[in-house]
Design a protein around this motif. Structure first.
Motif: not given
Length: 183
Positions: A84-85, A88-89, A91, A94, A171, A175
């Motif tokens: 999940s990290e 996010d990083v 972007c 999945k 955002e 990060q």
């Protein structure tokens, strides 16, 4: 195109100059003009393309691309990052990350394990072979970045860090700060 612009383009192409020339600079006190802003965007594009050319070529020999490189880079930088990290990083979706991770896992470059505190969490790391590839790719990028930093000087490097952080949305800036606090 005016004479100054065509002279600048000729200099950028290396026409009539040595390959190593003084860097082009925006007009003093006019750095907010459209031509200076577009010039800055051009700089980002050409620098990014040139900076990653060696890594792109090395990855292409393995039928890997930039998406693989980004994953390898952040897995090398932050071992045992959660899926999940990493999502996010980077972007990315999945599904997109899943394709990249499958390639890297199938090639023996990445491994995953279940989190100790949260068994639903999957933690990703590079294997020895993955670390060796990421190190080889990074070493050329590090050398290139160090040469640019040295040529520009500390004040310019500080300015670069400031400009890049101001280009990030809130955002992304958060990060960046979170990742740097992990070091």
């Amino acid at each position: 195109m005016d004479g100054a612009s065509s002279d600048s383009l000729a200099a950028m192409r290396g026409e009539g100059t040595d390959r190593v020339t003084a860097p082009l600079l925006p007009p003093p006190a006019q750095y907010l003009r459209d031509d200076a802003i577009r010039g800055g965007m051009d700089l980002m594009f050409f620098a990014h393309r040139s900076h990653l050319a060696h890594a792109d070529a090395e990855l292409a020999t393995r039928t890997l691309g930039r998406a693989h490189h980004r994953a390898l880079y952040f897995l090398g930088r932050y071992p045992e990052i959660s899926v999940s990290e990493l999502l996010d990083v980077l972007c990315v979706t999945k599904q997109s990350l899943g394709r990249v991770m499958r390639d890297l896992i199938d090639r023996g470059l990445v491994c995953g394990r279940v989190g100790e505190r949260d068994r639903r969490q999957k933690l990703l790391s590079l294997t020895d072979e993955g670390r060796a590839l990421e190190h080889a790719l990074f070493e050329e990028l590090r050398r290139n970045m160090a040469n640019a930093y040295q040529a520009a000087g500390e004040t310019a490097v500080t300015g670069y860090w400031i400009v890049m952080q101001h280009l990030m949305r809130g955002e992304a800036r958060d990060q960046f700060r979170r990742l740097h606090s992990r070091q």
